[in-house]
Every structure is written in C-alpha cells, then in structure tokens.
Design a protein around this motif. Structure first.
Motif, PDB file in Angstrom:
ATOM      1  N   ASP A   1      -3.943  -2.768   7.804  1.00 59.14           N
ATOM      2  CA  ASP A   1      -2.579  -2.561   7.316  1.00 59.14           C
ATOM      3  C   ASP A   1      -1.570  -3.216   8.250  1.00 59.14           C
ATOM      4  OD1 ASP A   1      -3.617  -1.116   5.262  1.00 59.14           O
ATOM      5  OD2 ASP A   1      -3.122   0.855   6.075  1.00 59.14           O
TER       6      ASP A   1
ATOM      7  N   PHE B   1       4.000  -0.817   4.081  1.00 56.57           N
ATOM      8  CA  PHE B   1       2.707  -1.116   4.687  1.00 56.57           C
ATOM      9  C   PHE B   1       1.916  -1.991   3.721  1.00 56.57           C
ATOM     10  CE2 PHE B   1       4.013   2.563   7.107  1.00 56.57           C
ATOM     11  CZ  PHE B   1       3.604   2.228   8.393  1.00 56.57           C
TER      12      PHE B   1
ATOM     13  N   LYS C   1       0.813  -1.213   0.000  1.00 56.36           N
ATOM     14  CA  LYS C   1       0.000   0.000   0.000  1.00 56.36           C
ATOM     15  C   LYS C   1       0.849   1.266   0.000  1.00 56.36           C
ATOM     16  CE  LYS C   1      -3.924   1.689   2.699  1.00 56.36           C
ATOM     17  NZ  LYS C   1      -4.736   1.377   3.896  1.00 56.36           N
ATOM     18  N   ASN C   2       1.941   1.216   0.747  1.00 57.89           N
ATOM     19  CA  ASN C   2       2.818   2.391   0.861  1.00 57.89           C
ATOM     20  C   ASN C   2       4.226   1.933   1.206  1.00 57.89           C
ATOM     21  OD1 ASN C   2       3.536   5.096   0.939  1.00 57.89           O
ATOM     22  ND2 ASN C   2       3.114   5.267   3.135  1.00 57.89           N
TER      23      ASN C   2
ATOM     24  N   ASP D   1      -1.576  -4.030   2.816  1.00 55.33           N
ATOM     25  CA  ASP D   1      -3.022  -4.157   3.043  1.00 55.33           C
ATOM     26  C   ASP D   1      -3.370  -5.633   3.056  1.00 55.33           C
ATOM     27  OD1 ASP D   1      -5.748  -4.082   3.126  1.00 55.33           O
ATOM     28  OD2 ASP D   1      -6.020  -2.970   1.262  1.00 55.33           O
TER      29      ASP D   1
END
Length: 231
Positions: free
Chosen positions: A192, A185, A177-178, A187
């Motif tokens: 998360d 992170f 996700k990031n 998902d």
C-alpha cells in the motif's frame, strides 16, 4: 438374472464378490438387468459403484452417481495433499461461514473468506471462488476450504515483484484501496502506498473523495520509498 464373479459385462470383467467397488460397465449388452438400473440407458462406457451383488429380483445393483461422488472425493484428497487450487460455487450462508459446491458440499469458514473480515457473506452467494483445501475427512464427510490462504500466497508474490521493481520516480498503476481525510491508500500490488491530499492535484482539494473512488484504478508516481514501515 444373477451375476457370477468374473462374468463379463459386454466384454469387460466385473468383480461382483466385493460390494462398494468401483468398476466399469459397458452398456449395450450383458448384465441387462444391471444396466437397466442405471439412469443412463444408452450404450456407452460408465464408471459405476457395485452396491449389491444381487437384489431380491436377481439384479446386480450399481450406482453411477455414487461412483462419481467417490471420484470427486479422491480428487479433493489429492488437491489437499498436493496443495492444488480448487474452484467452487457458493451455495448458501450457513452457521460460521459458507457452504460451497466443489463437486461435493464443503465448508468455507467466514474467517477464511478473505484476508480482511467480510461483513456481508450473503453477497457471495452464487459466486465462483478459487480456494485451497485445508482439511478433509472422508469418513465424516468433512471438507474445509480457505480462500484467505490462497489470497495471502498471491499477495506475497505480488509484494515480492513490486519490491523488486520499486524505485523513486517510477510510474505505477494502482487501485484505490481506502480513502481518508488526509489522502488515499493505493494498492500497488501487495504493497500500500499513501497518496497525500496535497499531492492529488495542482488545485485545492477539500476531500480526496472529490477526485477518487474506492476500487478505481489510477496511475501514480513513486515520490518516496521508506522501507521498515511495515514493508
């Protein structure tokens, strides 16, 4: 030819006393002048809106297009009342959000497009979206949609399922996700998880972006479950 109340159109009664009435007209016989005003000239059964009982030429004025629009509005109002999902295509960006075609033109505010702010609304042009109707005013021709509400509901369901099955040592499939300097992170389905840079590889990793990309699907093992940290 003028029509009289109760005169059948090819065997079906048509009430010509009240304008703005939706009825059924069977083309191919009876009320030939009215039938000629319809774009579709082939024999068949059509829902039509009675606009005028008689025009200056003596024809009954009907509208197939307006009847279809009224049906769409009825469907939209039912979708609002029953909280059903509607699907629409993004037409263009407008002030404050997006114009969406759901059979009639509707408004999707920028704040209701996603659970997170969307910087480039123009990129959604032409896309099909699933949404809920959050406001409808037929008299004003106003329909407001929300994709955010639907996504929040779906995320809540995913989160519940993930929490019910979450356990240390379990292998899960997630989506990156990031990416930050210290990790990524992931998902896991409404929740998360942090994949720390030291847990990414047996070898030395200078930056997580060397191994992963945002939106990439990966398999991870749950090392620790810490409830009460925003979960």
């Amino acid at each position: 030819m003028s029509a009289e109340p109760g005169i059948p159109a090819a065997g079906l009664p048509v009430d010509t006393e009240l304008p703005d009435r939706v009825g059924v007209l069977v083309l191919g016989g009876g009320l030939a002048g009215a039938a000629a005003l319809l774009a579709a000239g082939e024999a068949g059964q059509y829902a039509v809106l009675l606009e005028k009982t008689e025009d200056k030429e003596g024809y009954v004025v009907l509208s197939k297009e307006k009847a279809e629009k009224m049906k769409v509005w009825d469907d939209v109002e039912r979708a609002y009342q029953e909280r059903r999902v509607v699907t629409g295509r993004v037409i263009e960006r407008v002030k404050g959000g997006l114009a969406v075609d759901i059979g009639v033109r509707a408004f999707l505010p920028g704040s209701q497009v996603d659970v997170r702010p969307v910087r480039n609304l123009d990129a959604l042009k032409g896309q099909e979206l699933r949404m809920r109707v959050i406001k409808v005013n037929k008299k004003r021709g106003n329909i407001v949609l929300s994709r955010k509400v639907l996504l929040e509901e779906e995320n809540a369901e995913k989160k519940k399922h993930t929490l019910d099955t979450l356990a240390e040592g379990k292998v899960l499939t997630g989506v990156v996700k990031n990416i930050t300097d210290y990790g990524a992170f992931i998902d896991l389905g409404g929740i998360d998880g942090l994949l720390h840079i030291t847990d990414m590889s047996w070898g030395r990793v200078s930056h997580p972006s060397e191994l992963f990309k945002v939106n990439e699907e990966i398999d991870v093992i749950v090392a620790t479950v810490a409830f009460g940290m925003g979960i």
